[in-house]
Motif scaffolding. Structure first.
Motif, PDB file in Angstrom:
ATOM      1  N   TYR A  68       1.022  -1.067   0.069  1.00  0.00           N
ATOM      2  CA  TYR A  68      -0.074  -0.038  -0.118  1.00  0.00           C
ATOM      3  C   TYR A  68       1.069   1.269   0.053  1.00  0.00           C
ATOM      4  O   TYR A  68       1.983   1.368   0.570  1.00  0.00           O
ATOM      5  CB  TYR A  68      -0.968   0.055   1.371  1.00  0.00           C
ATOM      6  CG  TYR A  68      -1.639   1.176   1.384  1.00  0.00           C
ATOM      7  CD1 TYR A  68      -2.713   1.555   0.747  1.00  0.00           C
ATOM      8  CD2 TYR A  68      -1.008   2.562   2.072  1.00  0.00           C
ATOM      9  CE1 TYR A  68      -3.663   2.730   0.896  1.00  0.00           C
ATOM     10  CE2 TYR A  68      -1.739   3.629   2.276  1.00  0.00           C
ATOM     11  CZ  TYR A  68      -2.992   3.556   1.757  1.00  0.00           C
ATOM     12  OH  TYR A  68      -3.777   4.770   1.997  1.00  0.00           O
ATOM     13  N   GLY A  69       0.340   2.395  -0.678  1.00  0.00           N
ATOM     14  CA  GLY A  69       0.959   3.612  -0.715  1.00  0.00           C
ATOM     15  C   GLY A  69       0.302   4.768  -1.175  1.00  0.00           C
ATOM     16  O   GLY A  69      -0.557   4.344  -2.763  1.00  0.00           O
ATOM     17  N   GLN A  70       0.241   5.928  -0.718  1.00  0.00           N
ATOM     18  CA  GLN A  70      -0.591   6.808  -1.480  1.00  0.00           C
ATOM     19  C   GLN A  70      -1.883   6.554  -1.853  1.00  0.00           C
ATOM     20  O   GLN A  70      -2.639   7.024  -3.044  1.00  0.00           O
ATOM     21  CB  GLN A  70       0.209   7.644  -2.643  1.00  0.00           C
ATOM     22  CG  GLN A  70       1.681   7.900  -2.336  1.00  0.00           C
ATOM     23  CD  GLN A  70       2.350   8.544  -3.122  1.00  0.00           C
ATOM     24  OE1 GLN A  70       2.406   8.276  -4.406  1.00  0.00           O
ATOM     25  NE2 GLN A  70       3.535   9.537  -3.058  1.00  0.00           N
ATOM     26  N   GLY A  71      -2.896   5.915  -1.185  1.00  0.00           N
ATOM     27  CA  GLY A  71      -3.948   5.503  -1.570  1.00  0.00           C
ATOM     28  C   GLY A  71      -4.006   4.437  -2.461  1.00  0.00           C
ATOM     29  O   GLY A  71      -5.276   4.165  -3.223  1.00  0.00           O
ATOM     30  N   LEU A  72      -3.133   3.558  -2.819  1.00  0.00           N
ATOM     31  CA  LEU A  72      -3.028   2.833  -3.908  1.00  0.00           C
ATOM     32  C   LEU A  72      -2.733   1.449  -3.455  1.00  0.00           C
ATOM     33  O   LEU A  72      -1.747   1.456  -2.366  1.00  0.00           O
ATOM     34  CB  LEU A  72      -2.216   3.327  -5.006  1.00  0.00           C
ATOM     35  CG  LEU A  72      -2.374   4.559  -5.884  1.00  0.00           C
ATOM     36  CD1 LEU A  72      -1.373   4.877  -6.855  1.00  0.00           C
ATOM     37  CD2 LEU A  72      -3.877   4.415  -6.641  1.00  0.00           C
ATOM     38  N   ILE A  73      -3.137   0.303  -3.919  1.00  0.00           N
ATOM     39  CA  ILE A  73      -2.435  -1.070  -3.745  1.00  0.00           C
ATOM     40  C   ILE A  73      -1.713  -1.285  -5.001  1.00  0.00           C
ATOM     41  O   ILE A  73      -2.216  -1.374  -6.253  1.00  0.00           O
ATOM     42  CB  ILE A  73      -3.586  -1.945  -3.615  1.00  0.00           C
ATOM     43  CG1 ILE A  73      -4.479  -1.634  -2.452  1.00  0.00           C
ATOM     44  CG2 ILE A  73      -3.083  -3.588  -3.641  1.00  0.00           C
ATOM     45  CD1 ILE A  73      -3.448  -1.657  -1.038  1.00  0.00           C
ATOM     46  N   PHE A  74      -0.428  -1.812  -4.885  1.00  0.00           N
ATOM     47  CA  PHE A  74       0.464  -2.054  -5.902  1.00  0.00           C
ATOM     48  C   PHE A  74       0.561  -3.703  -6.005  1.00  0.00           C
ATOM     49  O   PHE A  74       0.795  -4.182  -4.841  1.00  0.00           O
ATOM     50  CB  PHE A  74       1.776  -1.369  -5.688  1.00  0.00           C
ATOM     51  CG  PHE A  74       1.608   0.014  -5.697  1.00  0.00           C
ATOM     52  CD1 PHE A  74       1.566   0.719  -6.801  1.00  0.00           C
ATOM     53  CD2 PHE A  74       1.646   0.791  -4.601  1.00  0.00           C
ATOM     54  CE1 PHE A  74       1.408   2.140  -6.944  1.00  0.00           C
ATOM     55  CE2 PHE A  74       1.713   2.093  -4.353  1.00  0.00           C
ATOM     56  CZ  PHE A  74       1.552   2.631  -5.711  1.00  0.00           C
ATOM     57  N   GLN A  75       0.554  -4.232  -7.133  1.00  0.00           N
ATOM     58  CA  GLN A  75       0.684  -5.897  -7.323  1.00  0.00           C
ATOM     59  C   GLN A  75       1.554  -5.932  -8.451  1.00  0.00           C
ATOM     60  O   GLN A  75       1.562  -5.109  -9.266  1.00  0.00           O
ATOM     61  CB  GLN A  75      -0.788  -6.607  -7.510  1.00  0.00           C
ATOM     62  CG  GLN A  75      -0.431  -7.954  -7.854  1.00  0.00           C
ATOM     63  CD  GLN A  75      -1.567  -8.593  -8.511  1.00  0.00           C
ATOM     64  OE1 GLN A  75      -2.512  -7.951  -9.112  1.00  0.00           O
ATOM     65  NE2 GLN A  75      -1.894  -9.840  -8.083  1.00  0.00           N
ATOM     66  N   ALA A  76       2.509  -7.208  -8.140  1.00  0.00           N
ATOM     67  CA  ALA A  76       3.556  -7.511  -9.188  1.00  0.00           C
ATOM     68  C   ALA A  76       3.014  -8.821  -9.670  1.00  0.00           C
ATOM     69  O   ALA A  76       2.794  -9.721  -8.880  1.00  0.00           O
ATOM     70  CB  ALA A  76       4.917  -7.534  -8.554  1.00  0.00           C
ATOM     71  N   PRO A 143       4.897   5.967  -8.257  1.00  0.00           N
ATOM     72  CA  PRO A 143       3.706   5.440  -7.923  1.00  0.00           C
ATOM     73  C   PRO A 143       2.519   5.850  -8.501  1.00  0.00           C
ATOM     74  O   PRO A 143       1.582   5.527  -8.655  1.00  0.00           O
ATOM     75  CB  PRO A 143       3.748   5.684  -6.351  1.00  0.00           C
ATOM     76  CG  PRO A 143       5.008   6.110  -5.883  1.00  0.00           C
ATOM     77  CD  PRO A 143       5.756   6.411  -7.143  1.00  0.00           C
ATOM     78  N   ALA A 144       2.401   7.155  -8.680  1.00  0.00           N
ATOM     79  CA  ALA A 144       1.515   7.974  -9.467  1.00  0.00           C
ATOM     80  C   ALA A 144       1.128   7.711 -10.948  1.00  0.00           C
ATOM     81  O   ALA A 144      -0.084   7.446 -11.123  1.00  0.00           O
ATOM     82  CB  ALA A 144       1.507   9.430  -9.464  1.00  0.00           C
ATOM     83  N   THR A 145       2.530   7.163 -11.665  1.00  0.00           N
ATOM     84  CA  THR A 145       1.946   7.118 -13.070  1.00  0.00           C
ATOM     85  C   THR A 145       2.471   5.789 -13.754  1.00  0.00           C
ATOM     86  O   THR A 145       2.084   5.357 -14.645  1.00  0.00           O
ATOM     87  CB  THR A 145       2.772   8.274 -13.811  1.00  0.00           C
ATOM     88  OG1 THR A 145       4.240   7.973 -13.403  1.00  0.00           O
ATOM     89  CG2 THR A 145       2.059   9.460 -13.508  1.00  0.00           C
ATOM     90  N   GLY A 146       3.463   5.125 -12.796  1.00  0.00           N
ATOM     91  CA  GLY A 146       3.978   3.812 -13.409  1.00  0.00           C
ATOM     92  C   GLY A 146       5.108   3.927 -14.061  1.00  0.00           C
ATOM     93  O   GLY A 146       5.620   2.901 -14.733  1.00  0.00           O
ATOM     94  N   LYS A 147       5.753   5.102 -14.166  1.00  0.00           N
ATOM     95  CA  LYS A 147       6.912   5.701 -15.175  1.00  0.00           C
ATOM     96  C   LYS A 147       8.189   4.844 -14.519  1.00  0.00           C
ATOM     97  O   LYS A 147       8.302   5.025 -13.169  1.00  0.00           O
ATOM     98  CB  LYS A 147       7.056   7.102 -15.285  1.00  0.00           C
ATOM     99  CG  LYS A 147       8.243   7.452 -15.913  1.00  0.00           C
ATOM    100  CD  LYS A 147       8.162   8.867 -15.833  1.00  0.00           C
ATOM    101  CE  LYS A 147       9.857   9.619 -16.868  1.00  0.00           C
ATOM    102  NZ  LYS A 147       9.776  10.774 -16.945  1.00  0.00           N
TER     103      LYS A 147
END
Length: 540
Positions: A68-76, A143-147
């Motif tokens: 979790y970070g910045q209101g987002l859930i990240f998955q690989a 985190p905000a864009t995936g760049k």
């Protein structure tokens, strides 16, 4: 509290997370779930495209968690996609292709999130894994864009003879750790390709089987420590690194399947416990083609791992590997593999494997499983050379008895604790009839872990005394333990939650034996402070 999602069970290795009363987790089919942390009720479910080309068998189906970070859930995901979901709704925000897009080049680990308040730039970190000549790396994304922000290759070409660096790997199987004060990212790496054949890749083969430290903002190398030189046994760095403080010094711990723990200064990479570069046995005529490195590092920290082959694991006429004397006792880990069949322990499914360890500052102890799972194996030079040059997969030219070259006997092991104050083993809990396949978590004075047959344990963190056992097979959807416990407090109640799903690639003897599969998330809770006080008053 319990939750069962009814999708087809897969390899479950995830460590659940809790944020503001919501538990987040993936499954082996790349679905992501959000659950109410007190009731287990599903809040949302993210399902990837039905055309997603994910493998459906073997250990490639696992997913080790989300972050979790910045209101987002990240998955690989295993198809090489890094994605961000809205934490409140599960809606897809963005996805980026990291470059891993095949069954043998993939993302296998949970991402790591670095917030703006911790580092100079917020980042999401992932590590690429491969077991078929892929070039692996750690990369950071916005985190905000995936760049893509930066990328660090785990292959250092000058330590590989000729053009052999193209064989690659140095897989990043484990989630990186982060020190906000030093602004450093740490991770360990896996074996070189080809895993058993060293003839094509003379040299130390950096940065395989190493602990690596990078500047978190730039991705530039700060230091490294190689735990296995020129690996020819598949002795991955199998566990996430652990950060703790040792005698006031910020420290990092890493371990391999060879069964040794190394504790280093986090800032410099200098060892904080002694270790020795021990001479390996002579290769002999049938193994000289392996070009073995003349020494291997052996830690002065006592190990939880059995380093020699038990007599009942030896088939008639097949010897164990030569025992190597070290300042801390004999080991069979470093015998060069050649044309003659031999039994080795530790082996590629032994020692300190994937499930995550834990550390408690209260006890100053490190907690982990340790696996006894010897294999019978030999390497054919001509077959290995032809296979490698033709672009073959891991294990080129290797042969043995049974599936994955299992040895005679029942694989087993222990859960245990090592004092990081003394470097001595503090206690062990034997697991006699299955491979210990669970991660470990510590909270207060308790340690929690599961076994492959579905038993979930709570033990005294200081002594290892078993205080409580739960049988997950007694409830619908319960399965074996291949995941990691999570512990959180919400609403004045402390919870311990575990995803019982099993691990289909745990093996016994000469056949693949699937641990009990399932798809049940079960949470256990201590009484709230109010309820406990009321019960105590009533008892009077």
């Amino acid at each position: 509290m319990g939750f069962q999602h009814r999708d087809q069970p897969r390899d479950i290795e995830a460590n659940l997370i809790e944020v503001d009363g919501v538990v987040y987790l993936p499954d082996g089919l790349a679905n992501v779930f959000a659950l109410n942390a007190t009731t287990g009720k599903q809040i949302w479910k993210y399902t990837p495209s039905p055309t997603l080309n994910l493998p459906t068998t073997g250990y490639y189906t696992g997913n080790r968690g989300v972050v979790y970070g910045q209101g987002l859930i990240f998955q690989a995901r295993h198809d090489g996609m890094l994605l961000a979901l809205n934490a409140k709704t599960g809606a897809l925000v963005w996805e980026s292709n990291t470059g891993g897009a095949s069954m043998h080049t993939y993302l296998s680990t949970a991402p790591q999130f670095i917030g703006a308040s911790e580092g100079k730039v917020p980042e999401v970190l992932v590590g690429l894994s491969s077991d078929a000549s892929g070039l692996c790396y750690v990369a950071a994304y916005a985190p905000a864009t995936g760049k893509l922000l930066w990328k660090f290759s785990t292959i250092e070409p000058s330590s590989w003879a000729g053009s052999s660096a193209q064989f690659g790997s140095g897989a990043v199987f484990d989630t990186p750790t982060f020190d906000p004060t030093l602004n450093m990212v740490y991770f360990d790496t896996g074996n070189p390709n080809q895993s058993y054949d060293g003839a094509q890749r003379a040299g130390a083969n950096l940065y395989t089987e190493s602990i690596v430290a990078l500047d978190a903002t730039s991705g530039e190398l700060q230091w490294y420590f190689q735990m296995v030189h020129h690996d020819i046994w598949d002795y991955d760095g199998g566990q996430p690194t652990v950060l703790f403080t040792l005698n006031g010094v910020p420290a990092i711990e890493g371990a391999t399947k060879a069964g040794y723990n190394f504790v280093l200064d986090r800032a410099s990479g200098e060892p904080l416990f002694p270790y020795a570069e021990v001479a390996v046995p002579p290769a002999g005529a049938n193994a000289a083609f392996q070009l073995p490195w003349p020494t291997q590092p052996v830690s002065g920290i006592e190990t939880l791992v059995e380093e020699t082959v038990e007599p009942d694991s030896l088939p008639p006429g097949v010897p164990s590997a030569a025992s190597v004397p070290t300042p801390w006792g004999p080991t069979t880990a470093w015998a060069p593999l050649g044309a003659a069949q031999m039994i080795i322990q530790p082996a590629h499914h032994s020692g300190y494997e994937w499930p995550a360890p834990a550390y408690s500052p209260r006890t100053q102890m490190w907690y982990s499983h340790a696996i006894y799972h010897p294999v019978q194996v030999s390497i054919n030079e001509a077959g290995a050379t032809g296979c490698v040059l033709a672009g073959g997969n891991n294990g080129c030219g290797s042969s043995g008895t049974g599936s994955m070259n299992q040895a005679v006997g029942v694989p087993h092991g222990v859960y245990g604790a090592i004092s990081m104050a003394t470097g001595k083993v503090a206690w062990t809990v034997p697991i006699l009839t299955s491979v210990p396949s669970s991660g470990v978590a510590v909270a207060g004075d308790l340690v929690f872990f599961a076994d492959a047959e579905g038993l979930f344990y709570g033990v005294n963190a200081a002594t290892g005394e078993i205080l409580w056992v739960f049988d997950a097979l007694s409830v619908p959807g319960g399965g074996g333990g291949g995941a990691a416990p999570a512990i959180y407090e919400y609403g004045g109640v402390e919870y311990v939650v575990y995803y019982f799903g099993g691990n289909p690639f745990i093996q016994t003897n000469t056949v693949d034996t699937y641990t009990p599969s399932g798809d049940a998330i079960i949470a256990f809770a201590l009484p709230s402070t109010t309820a406990a006080a009321a019960a105590k008053a009533k008892a009077k």
